[in-house]
Design a protein around this motif. Sequence first.
Motif, PDB file in Angstrom:
ATOM      1  N   ALA A  13       0.903  -1.177   0.042  1.00  0.00           N
ATOM      2  CA  ALA A  13      -0.093   0.105  -0.069  1.00  0.00           C
ATOM      3  C   ALA A  13       0.966   0.984   0.044  1.00  0.00           C
ATOM      4  O   ALA A  13       1.978   1.355   0.677  1.00  0.00           O
ATOM      5  N   GLY A  14       0.357   2.137  -0.871  1.00  0.00           N
ATOM      6  CA  GLY A  14       1.263   3.290  -0.987  1.00  0.00           C
ATOM      7  C   GLY A  14       2.300   3.351  -2.175  1.00  0.00           C
ATOM      8  O   GLY A  14       2.805   4.504  -2.644  1.00  0.00           O
ATOM      9  N   SER A  16       3.633   2.055  -6.197  1.00  0.00           N
ATOM     10  CA  SER A  16       3.240   2.256  -7.393  1.00  0.00           C
ATOM     11  C   SER A  16       3.524   1.248  -8.476  1.00  0.00           C
ATOM     12  O   SER A  16       4.205   0.304  -8.378  1.00  0.00           O
ATOM     13  N   ARG A  66      -4.953   9.716  -8.448  1.00  0.00           N
ATOM     14  CA  ARG A  66      -3.925   8.519  -8.363  1.00  0.00           C
ATOM     15  C   ARG A  66      -3.583   7.894  -9.548  1.00  0.00           C
ATOM     16  O   ARG A  66      -2.336   7.578  -9.587  1.00  0.00           O
ATOM     17  N   ASN A  83      -0.450   5.218  -8.642  1.00  0.00           N
ATOM     18  CA  ASN A  83       0.138   5.585  -7.728  1.00  0.00           C
ATOM     19  C   ASN A  83      -0.438   5.602  -6.346  1.00  0.00           C
ATOM     20  O   ASN A  83      -1.872   5.630  -6.492  1.00  0.00           O
ATOM     21  N   SER A  84      -0.018   5.765  -5.248  1.00  0.00           N
ATOM     22  CA  SER A  84      -0.672   5.598  -3.805  1.00  0.00           C
ATOM     23  C   SER A  84      -1.730   4.590  -3.940  1.00  0.00           C
ATOM     24  O   SER A  84      -2.743   4.895  -3.403  1.00  0.00           O
ATOM     25  N   LYS A  86      -3.743   1.518  -3.053  1.00  0.00           N
ATOM     26  CA  LYS A  86      -4.517   1.111  -1.814  1.00  0.00           C
ATOM     27  C   LYS A  86      -4.989  -0.219  -1.760  1.00  0.00           C
ATOM     28  O   LYS A  86      -5.201  -0.937  -2.856  1.00  0.00           O
TER      29      LYS A  86
END
Length: 116
Positions: A13-14, A16, A66, A83-84, A86
């Motif tokens: 998580a977080g 890319s 994102r 990106n980012s 979850k």
Amino acid sequence: VQLVESGGGLVQAGGSLRLSCAVSGSAFSITTISWYRQAPGKQRELVAALTVGGGRTNYADPVKGRFTISTDNAKNTMYLQMNSLKREDTAVYYCNTDSPLIGVRWGQGTLVTVSE
């Protein structure tokens, strides 16, 4: 038109990932490219779309800011930069093209797994 995806995998998580979709065949007739995803037990949903001629993009609310959809016409490849990430982004991701000449085509899907 044939679509071959790559780039899926396991990410924290977080982090890319960038998905790629190589397009072969009568790519000149494609008017819209899209990425969809399907999470376990859920229906396939649109993630992002791009109108080839006008460059207009459309993103699902959960990924706005994102994810980015793009193309490299020289390589006949479409991308989804994520990106980012979850946990709720975990799904099988499919690329999709639409053409008035040959209709809709789908890639085989690539699995993205986001862990804590």
